[in-house]
Design a protein around this motif. Structure first.
Motif, mmCIF file in Angstrom:
data_model
loop_
_atom_site.group_PDB
_atom_site.id
_atom_site.type_symbol
_atom_site.label_atom_id
_atom_site.label_comp_id
_atom_site.label_asym_id
_atom_site.label_seq_id
_atom_site.Cartn_x
_atom_site.Cartn_y
_atom_site.Cartn_z
ATOM 1 N N ALA A 35 0.839 -1.200 0.000
ATOM 2 C CA ALA A 35 0.000 0.000 0.000
ATOM 3 C C ALA A 35 0.866 1.240 0.000
ATOM 4 O O ALA A 35 2.067 1.185 0.285
ATOM 5 N N TRP A 36 0.226 2.344 -0.330
ATOM 6 C CA TRP A 36 0.821 3.669 -0.190
ATOM 7 C C TRP A 36 -0.047 4.486 0.760
ATOM 8 O O TRP A 36 -1.273 4.469 0.666
ATOM 9 N N PHE A 37 0.634 5.179 1.646
ATOM 10 C CA PHE A 37 0.000 6.157 2.533
ATOM 11 C C PHE A 37 0.666 7.502 2.266
ATOM 12 O O PHE A 37 1.736 7.573 1.671
ATOM 13 N N LYS A 43 -0.725 16.856 9.618
ATOM 14 C CA LYS A 43 -1.889 15.980 9.474
ATOM 15 C C LYS A 43 -1.506 14.532 9.721
ATOM 16 O O LYS A 43 -0.334 14.175 9.732
ATOM 17 N N GLU A 44 -2.513 13.698 9.900
ATOM 18 C CA GLU A 44 -2.272 12.279 10.127
ATOM 19 C C GLU A 44 -1.911 11.581 8.817
ATOM 20 O O GLU A 44 -2.232 12.052 7.729
ATOM 21 N N ARG A 45 -1.266 10.442 8.974
ATOM 22 C CA ARG A 45 -0.951 9.611 7.812
ATOM 23 C C ARG A 45 -2.231 8.939 7.340
ATOM 24 O O ARG A 45 -2.955 8.342 8.137
ATOM 25 N N THR A 46 -2.514 9.031 6.046
ATOM 26 C CA THR A 46 -3.758 8.486 5.513
ATOM 27 C C THR A 46 -3.503 7.522 4.361
ATOM 28 O O THR A 46 -2.508 7.645 3.631
ATOM 29 N N PHE A 47 -4.413 6.612 4.202
ATOM 30 C CA PHE A 47 -4.350 5.594 3.149
ATOM 31 C C PHE A 47 -4.571 6.228 1.787
ATOM 32 O O PHE A 47 -5.450 7.085 1.620
#
Length: 124
Positions: A35-37, A43-47
């Protein structure tokens, strides 16, 4: 230990394209979900996108669906994220991640291994 080597980021103008790559040296790549985030400042790390071990399941975040394409080449131990029609809001550090269970969930805590990150900056 599984090592992830992500690359391909850069500074581009809005509407341009980039392709990120993540190489996983060794013999375990074809068992890994990938996957890539991304994480923007403050900000938060997101998918962003994910694919299971055999490529049968691929999923994308709503914000990138239709613009980004995830693919994997098990012969080259590499996963790619093709990013088209980039927007300033895509600016972030992009991280490659691997799930040793072979899945590709959208939550970061499921992933066992991470790349060092590659910066993507999109100017307006």
């Amino acid at each position: 230990q599984v090592q992830l080597l992500d690359s391909g980021g850069g500074l581009v103008q809005a509407g341009a394209s980039l392709r990120l790559s993540c190489v996983v040296p060794g013999r375990t790549f074809d068992t890994l979900g990938m996957a890539w985030f991304r994480q923007a400042p403050g900000k938060e790390r997101t998918f962003v996108a994910g694919m299971n071990w055999n490529g049968a399941v691929t999923n994308y975040a709503a914000l990138v669906k239709g613009r980004f394409t995830l693919s994997r080449d098990n012969g080259k131990n590499t996963v790619y994220l093709q990013m088209n029609n980039l927007k300033p809001e895509d600016t972030a550090v992009y991280y490659c991640a691997a799930d040793s269970m072979g899945n590709s969930p959208t939550y970061s805590r499921a992933y066992d291994y991470w790349g060092q990150g590659t910066q993507v900056t999109v100017s307006s």
